[in-house]
Each structure stands twice: as C-alpha cells, then as structure tokens.
Motif scaffolding. Structure first.
Motif, short mmCIF file in Angstrom:
data_model
loop_
_atom_site.label_atom_id
_atom_site.label_comp_id
_atom_site.label_asym_id
_atom_site.label_seq_id
_atom_site.Cartn_x
_atom_site.Cartn_y
_atom_site.Cartn_z
N ILE A 19 -31.48 58.55 -7.69
CA ILE A 19 -31.79 57.70 -6.82
C ILE A 19 -32.41 58.43 -5.38
CG2 ILE A 19 -31.87 55.75 -5.89
CD1 ILE A 19 -30.43 54.60 -8.57
N LEU A 41 -24.41 51.33 -3.95
CA LEU A 41 -24.72 51.14 -5.28
C LEU A 41 -23.03 51.32 -6.68
CD1 LEU A 41 -28.02 53.02 -5.56
CD2 LEU A 41 -27.90 50.38 -5.51
N LEU A 74 -21.61 48.13 -7.45
CA LEU A 74 -22.57 47.51 -8.31
C LEU A 74 -22.65 47.66 -10.27
CD1 LEU A 74 -25.59 47.07 -6.39
CD2 LEU A 74 -24.02 45.74 -6.67
N GLU A 76 -26.65 49.14 -14.50
CA GLU A 76 -27.50 47.87 -14.23
C GLU A 76 -27.99 48.93 -13.23
OE1 GLU A 76 -29.34 45.80 -14.93
OE2 GLU A 76 -28.43 44.33 -14.56
N VAL A 77 -27.26 50.18 -12.21
CA VAL A 77 -26.97 51.89 -11.51
C VAL A 77 -28.61 52.05 -12.34
CG1 VAL A 77 -26.59 52.74 -9.82
CG2 VAL A 77 -25.91 50.75 -9.38
N LEU A 83 -31.80 51.87 -12.91
CA LEU A 83 -32.61 51.71 -11.84
C LEU A 83 -32.73 52.97 -11.87
CD1 LEU A 83 -33.71 50.76 -8.64
CD2 LEU A 83 -31.42 50.76 -8.19
N ARG A 118 -36.08 53.90 -13.93
CA ARG A 118 -36.91 53.33 -13.34
C ARG A 118 -37.57 54.00 -12.31
NH1 ARG A 118 -41.29 51.75 -14.84
NH2 ARG A 118 -42.56 51.28 -13.11
N VAL A 119 -36.52 53.94 -11.23
CA VAL A 119 -37.04 55.72 -9.87
C VAL A 119 -38.29 56.31 -10.35
CG1 VAL A 119 -35.64 56.66 -8.10
CG2 VAL A 119 -35.39 53.93 -8.45
N LEU A 125 -41.35 49.00 -8.18
CA LEU A 125 -40.93 50.03 -9.12
C LEU A 125 -41.73 49.19 -10.13
CD1 LEU A 125 -37.41 50.27 -8.35
CD2 LEU A 125 -39.14 52.01 -8.56
N VAL A 127 -41.88 46.54 -11.29
CA VAL A 127 -40.75 45.21 -12.83
C VAL A 127 -40.70 44.54 -11.91
CG1 VAL A 127 -39.47 47.11 -13.10
CG2 VAL A 127 -38.20 46.31 -10.95
N LEU A 148 -33.87 43.28 -10.54
CA LEU A 148 -32.70 43.91 -9.63
C LEU A 148 -32.48 42.91 -9.41
CD1 LEU A 148 -35.78 46.13 -8.02
CD2 LEU A 148 -34.35 46.46 -9.80
N PHE A 184 -29.50 42.18 -9.58
CA PHE A 184 -27.78 42.68 -9.52
C PHE A 184 -27.85 42.98 -7.62
CE2 PHE A 184 -28.87 47.34 -9.41
CZ PHE A 184 -29.76 47.24 -9.83
N LEU A 185 -29.43 43.46 -7.55
CA LEU A 185 -28.82 43.96 -5.90
C LEU A 185 -28.64 42.53 -5.17
CD1 LEU A 185 -31.84 46.17 -6.22
CD2 LEU A 185 -29.27 47.03 -5.85
N LEU A 230 -32.77 51.51 1.39
CA LEU A 230 -33.53 52.45 -0.09
C LEU A 230 -34.66 51.81 0.12
CD1 LEU A 230 -32.47 53.55 -3.05
CD2 LEU A 230 -31.88 51.38 -3.58
N LEU A 256 -37.96 54.94 -0.39
CA LEU A 256 -38.84 54.91 -1.78
C LEU A 256 -40.20 54.48 -2.00
CD1 LEU A 256 -36.71 53.28 -4.37
CD2 LEU A 256 -37.64 55.93 -4.85
#
Lengths: 75, 232
Positions: A7, A21, A24, A28-29, A32, A35-36, B16, B18, B23, B25-26, B37, B41
């Motif tokens: 990321i 991160l 977490l 999920e990371v 992510l 996706r990134v 992103l 989505v 997301l 979880f953030l 972040l 990005l």
C-alpha cells in the motif's frame, strides 16, 4: 513485501506512516492492498477506453487535430 | 474532539471504486491516519494520469462546449470527467456547466477535488452553484458538500447558505468539512433560524454527536453566539 509495504509503495508514503494498519484485521488489510494495486491500471484502462469512444464521436474532420493534442506527450 | 472517520472512508472508497462498507474495518482507525492514506493515494493515482487529463481538456477546446459535454458524458465515467474538469480554466467552466445535465453534475462532483480547482469554485456565480447545491442535497452528498464548502470565499458563503434550507444538511455538510477552521466563517453568518434548525435536526434525528463535533470546532465567541441563538 508485506501488505502495508504494498500500500505504501502505491501511495508514495513511508510504510511507517501506515503503522496504524498493523492494528487492523490482516485479511482486510491484504484485501485493501489488492484493491490499491488494482485501481491505477483500471483507471488507465478507463481513460484509454474513454478516449477511444470519444474519438469515434468527434466529427471526422476534427479527429486529426484532436489526436495531435491527445497524444502529444507521455501519459 | 475529532471529526468523524466515516467521511474519510467514503472518500477513500470512491478513490478505490469500492463501497464504503468494504472499508468498514477502517472505522476502528484514527481519522487523521485514514485521511493521510486517502490523500496520498488520491495524489499518487492522480499523478499517474494528470498529463492525459490536461490533454483531454486541451482537446475539448477544439469543440463547442455543448458537443464536448455530450461526448464526454457518453464516453468517460464520472471519475474521469471529474478529474479532467479540474483542468478547465475558471472562465470556461460556466460554459460547460450550462450544457451538463444536473443529474450528471451530481454524479461527477463527488469525484472532484475542490482544492485543485478552488479558483474555479470561487469564480462560479451563485446562480450556477445553486442547482448543484440542491442536487447534492437531494443525493445526501454531505461529504462532497463539506469538501466544496471548505473552499468558498467569505463573500460567497451567505449566498450559498441561503440556498440550504434544511438544518440536517447544514449540520452534516459542516460535520464533514475538510477544513474545520472554516466552520467559523459559516456559523458566523448563519441566521438564528438556521442555527435553531440545526439544533432541531440534531435532536430529532439523533445527530447530537455530530452537533457536538461542530460546536467543538468553533472558536469561543462564535460558539457562544451559536449557543445563545439556540444551536447548542
């Protein structure tokens, strides 16, 4: 390479700035990070497909001039 | 008290491509961390194509604005139109907006970064801004409203506020602002009726936490005036 490093590489940030991160859910990371990494190439494709579609709609006599402007440099 | 992380998650999800729920979880993270972040990005992904965005905008100058809008909306997704639109000089933007259907504008605005085009936003007449505000309100795009309101000039603020009648919209647009220091400029010129409508929206719709965040980000004098008028 860890998911956080993946990321960080795309975002142009030091991985240390994404230390939050680590707290977490790793699954999920990882998702992510996937996706990134995917979004940039997808956007490139959307731009290319859009240009192709747009050029078909431009009046024929203007296409050479428009192409000249569009493709005058690097991405 | 910090502003909410959910607004940052919505913006990151847009970047992103989505759903915000992907997301979720953030939500356990600090807003400033997610913001750092998201901004990094956004900048990195934008840099990747900024050259071609500039050239698409330059090529649009060879066409009448109405034709350019028609071709763009038929060919590109809202995010790409939004990013290209950031390159349109402020004196040409009104001509494009005249031809852009308002529903399409409502799809595009959430993908634009007002900070990259603050000159354009600041040059827009309120007559052109008003339908956009109404459309964003209709779509409940409070995060986007918060982004755009943050770059308005002090002179534009009263006219824009006059277009927003709903206390919930005022509260949530303020809550999602990208620049909490600008809240002062808005609340200072709100009418007593607007301040009361914000309080009513907070109590009727369970938005007391959001109201508390907005109040906590006001300087003492403005906060005192708002509370005296019934906002607190």
């Amino acid at each position: 390479m860890t998911d956080i490093e993946r990321i960080a590489r795309v975002a142009g940030l030091p991985a240390a700035e994404l230390a939050f991160l680590e707290e977490l859910d790793p699954t999920e990371v990882a998702r992510l990070a996937d996706r990134v990494e995917a979004v940039g190439p997808e956007r490139d494709q959307a731009v290319d497909a859009g240009i192709e579609g747009a050029l078909k709609m431009v009046p024929r006599m203007l296409r050479p001039a428009i192409r000249k402007v569009l493709f005058a440099g690097a991405r | 008290m910090s502003l909410d992380v959910r607004g940052e998650i919505i913006k990151l999800a847009r970047e992103l491509a989505v759903e915000p729920g992907d997301l979720a979880f953030l939500e356990g993270a600090d807003r400033d961390d997610v913001r750092r972040l998201r901004v990094a990005l956004e900048d990195a992904l934008d840099q990747r194509n900024r050259g071609i965005y500039r050239r698409i905008e330059a090529s649009s100058r060879l066409l009448p604005p109405g034709v350019a809008v028609k071709i763009a909306t038929a060919s590109f997704p809202p995010l790409i139109i939004g990013r290209v639109s950031e390159e349109i000089p402020s004196d040409r933007s009104p001509k494009f907006l005249e031809h852009m259907p308002i529903e399409k504008t409502g799809e595009i605005l959430p993908h634009m970064n007002p900070r990259r085009m603050s000159d354009t936003v600041r040059a827009l007449p309120v007559s052109q801004m008003a339908p956009m505000i109404k459309e964003l309100e209709r779509r409940e795009e409070f995060v986007t409203m918060g982004r755009f309101l943050a770059v308005l000039t002090d002179e534009q603020i009263p006219a824009v506020l006059a277009e927003i009648e709903d206390g919930r919209t005022l509260l949530l647009a303020g809550f999602h602002t990208e620049d909490p220091e600008r809240l002062d400029a808005f609340v200072k010129v709100m009418t007593d009726e607007q301040l009361v409508s914000i309080r009513d929206a907070a109590s009727d719709q369970g938005l007391d936490d959001e109201l508390a965040v907005v109040l906590a980000n006001l300087p003492p004098a403005t906060r005192a005036r708002a509370e005296a008028a019934g906002m607190g």
